[in-house]
Design a protein around this motif. Structure first.
Motif, PDB file in Angstrom:
ATOM      1  N   ASN A  38      -5.023  -5.906  -4.609  1.00  0.00           N
ATOM      2  CA  ASN A  38      -4.763  -4.472  -4.630  1.00  0.00           C
ATOM      3  C   ASN A  38      -6.090  -3.722  -4.701  1.00  0.00           C
ATOM      4  O   ASN A  38      -7.046  -4.197  -5.320  1.00  0.00           O
ATOM      5  CB  ASN A  38      -3.885  -4.100  -5.832  1.00  0.00           C
ATOM      6  CG  ASN A  38      -3.490  -2.642  -5.849  1.00  0.00           C
ATOM      7  OD1 ASN A  38      -4.147  -1.827  -6.484  1.00  0.00           O
ATOM      8  ND2 ASN A  38      -2.417  -2.303  -5.150  1.00  0.00           N
ATOM      9  N   ALA A  40      -7.261   0.430  -5.273  1.00  0.00           N
ATOM     10  CA  ALA A  40      -6.776   1.792  -5.512  1.00  0.00           C
ATOM     11  C   ALA A  40      -7.836   2.626  -6.219  1.00  0.00           C
ATOM     12  O   ALA A  40      -8.570   2.109  -7.069  1.00  0.00           O
ATOM     13  CB  ALA A  40      -5.498   1.766  -6.346  1.00  0.00           C
ATOM     14  N   SER A  59      -4.561   4.757 -15.755  1.00  0.00           N
ATOM     15  CA  SER A  59      -3.519   4.822 -14.739  1.00  0.00           C
ATOM     16  C   SER A  59      -2.300   5.529 -15.303  1.00  0.00           C
ATOM     17  O   SER A  59      -1.854   5.224 -16.416  1.00  0.00           O
ATOM     18  CB  SER A  59      -3.140   3.402 -14.302  1.00  0.00           C
ATOM     19  OG  SER A  59      -2.010   3.408 -13.464  1.00  0.00           O
ATOM     20  N   LYS A  63       0.941   0.808 -12.782  1.00  0.00           N
ATOM     21  CA  LYS A  63       0.837   0.595 -11.341  1.00  0.00           C
ATOM     22  C   LYS A  63       0.314  -0.819 -11.054  1.00  0.00           C
ATOM     23  O   LYS A  63      -0.009  -1.572 -11.975  1.00  0.00           O
ATOM     24  CB  LYS A  63      -0.062   1.665 -10.724  1.00  0.00           C
ATOM     25  CG  LYS A  63       0.540   3.067 -10.854  1.00  0.00           C
ATOM     26  CD  LYS A  63      -0.354   4.135 -10.275  1.00  0.00           C
ATOM     27  CE  LYS A  63       0.290   5.522 -10.450  1.00  0.00           C
ATOM     28  NZ  LYS A  63      -0.616   6.600 -10.058  1.00  0.00           N
ATOM     29  N   ASP A  64       0.230  -1.147  -9.770  1.00  0.00           N
ATOM     30  CA  ASP A  64      -0.158  -2.505  -9.386  1.00  0.00           C
ATOM     31  C   ASP A  64      -1.495  -2.933  -9.972  1.00  0.00           C
ATOM     32  O   ASP A  64      -1.664  -4.081 -10.392  1.00  0.00           O
ATOM     33  CB  ASP A  64      -0.207  -2.637  -7.865  1.00  0.00           C
ATOM     34  CG  ASP A  64       1.181  -2.525  -7.225  1.00  0.00           C
ATOM     35  OD1 ASP A  64       2.177  -2.598  -7.964  1.00  0.00           O
ATOM     36  OD2 ASP A  64       1.245  -2.359  -6.000  1.00  0.00           O
ATOM     37  N   SER A  92      -5.112   5.141  -1.620  1.00  0.00           N
ATOM     38  CA  SER A  92      -4.322   5.830  -2.650  1.00  0.00           C
ATOM     39  C   SER A  92      -2.853   5.937  -2.248  1.00  0.00           C
ATOM     40  O   SER A  92      -2.028   6.420  -3.030  1.00  0.00           O
ATOM     41  CB  SER A  92      -4.889   7.229  -2.915  1.00  0.00           C
ATOM     42  OG  SER A  92      -4.653   8.092  -1.809  1.00  0.00           O
ATOM     43  N   PRO A  94       1.007   5.238  -1.731  1.00  0.00           N
ATOM     44  CA  PRO A  94       1.965   4.484  -2.565  1.00  0.00           C
ATOM     45  C   PRO A  94       2.644   3.365  -1.770  1.00  0.00           C
ATOM     46  O   PRO A  94       3.819   3.448  -1.416  1.00  0.00           O
ATOM     47  CB  PRO A  94       2.959   5.560  -3.002  1.00  0.00           C
ATOM     48  CG  PRO A  94       2.944   6.558  -1.884  1.00  0.00           C
ATOM     49  CD  PRO A  94       1.528   6.560  -1.342  1.00  0.00           C
ATOM     50  N   ARG A  97       4.423  -3.041  -3.518  1.00  0.00           N
ATOM     51  CA  ARG A  97       3.645  -4.088  -4.193  1.00  0.00           C
ATOM     52  C   ARG A  97       3.479  -5.275  -3.249  1.00  0.00           C
ATOM     53  O   ARG A  97       4.406  -5.685  -2.567  1.00  0.00           O
ATOM     54  CB  ARG A  97       4.347  -4.528  -5.484  1.00  0.00           C
ATOM     55  CG  ARG A  97       3.551  -5.577  -6.259  1.00  0.00           C
ATOM     56  CD  ARG A  97       4.139  -5.830  -7.635  1.00  0.00           C
ATOM     57  NE  ARG A  97       3.438  -6.895  -8.316  1.00  0.00           N
ATOM     58  CZ  ARG A  97       2.282  -6.770  -8.952  1.00  0.00           C
ATOM     59  NH1 ARG A  97       1.689  -5.591  -8.999  1.00  0.00           N
ATOM     60  NH2 ARG A  97       1.704  -7.796  -9.558  1.00  0.00           N
ATOM     61  N   GLU A 101      -4.215  -3.262   0.387  1.00  0.00           N
ATOM     62  CA  GLU A 101      -4.833  -1.979   0.753  1.00  0.00           C
ATOM     63  C   GLU A 101      -6.125  -2.152   1.529  1.00  0.00           C
ATOM     64  O   GLU A 101      -6.517  -1.252   2.280  1.00  0.00           O
ATOM     65  CB  GLU A 101      -5.074  -1.114  -0.496  1.00  0.00           C
ATOM     66  CG  GLU A 101      -3.833  -0.492  -1.099  1.00  0.00           C
ATOM     67  CD  GLU A 101      -3.062  -1.427  -2.005  1.00  0.00           C
ATOM     68  OE1 GLU A 101      -1.998  -1.030  -2.499  1.00  0.00           O
ATOM     69  OE2 GLU A 101      -3.528  -2.580  -2.214  1.00  0.00           O
TER      70      GLU A 101
END
Length: 199
Positions: A38, A40, A59, A63-64, A92, A94, A97, A101
């Motif tokens: 991940n 972010a 956070s 979140k992940d 960023s 959403p 999962r 990214e």
């Protein structure tokens, strides 16, 4: 104007984030136990100590990034810059999962040396971190906040030599970006120096 937070501000948009700004962006890469990656950006991010060096990010919700870090105890804070601003913004989104990214934003991964999560290859600097604490603060009302604060100790630092000038990391060459209020960002294009006074 003056307002108590519990009574609201009456403005079209909350001014809090614009007042506490600019804020460094913690562009956090993490890996779950299952090997999923991940990436972010977090605007509630900063350095909080230097001996040893420590960073913190917060956070809003589990979140992940936070769930991955809770599983593995490791993350990387990658430097967000002007050249990487659009890719950073893409991370960023959403996404479900398990969606990578890095792939979504077209970013190349680079291996870390001590921790397992990869880093952003194009980032001028990256901090490999191991988790010290994950804190879910209690509010004045006695209820748990929706925020989870991750405190990490920096165990390794990557710097692209192209961004060193006279032995110092050159923020103006990297063009580091920071989060401001609303949809606004700042970029470091110039610096000024002030010598600290002596006793």
């Amino acid at each position: 104007m003056f307002y108590e937070v519990k009574n609201g501000h009456g403005l079209p948009h909350d001014p809090f984030k614009a007042i506490v700004a600019p804020r460094p962006i913690g562009w956090i890469s993490s890996m779950g136990k299952d090997g999923s990656v991940n990436l972010a950006p977090y605007s509630y991010f900063n350095a909080i100590a230097n001996r040893p060096p420590m960073v913190i990010f917060s956070s809003d919700g589990m979140k992940d990034s936070v769930s991955n870090i809770a599983e593995t105890g490791e993350f990387v804070a990658n430097l967000a810059t002007w050249d990487l601003r659009f890719a950073m913004n893409q991370t960023s989104a959403p996404l479900p999962r398990g969606v990578d990214e890095f792939v979504h934003a077209g970013l190349e991964k680079a291996p870390s040396q001590i921790v397992k999560p990869p880093r952003v290859a194009a980032a001028p600097a990256a901090l490999e971190c191991k988790v010290l604490e994950i804190v879910n603060p209690t509010t004045l009302a006695g209820t748990k906040s929706t925020n989870f604060m991750v405190i990490g100790e920096v165990v390794a630092v990557h710097i692209d030599d192209a961004y060193l000038t006279d032995g110092m990391f050159d923020m103006t060459k990297a063009r580091t970006i920071a989060r401001c209020g609303y949809m606004d960002y700042a970029v470091v294009d110039s610096l000024f120096s002030i010598t600290r006074p002596t006793a």
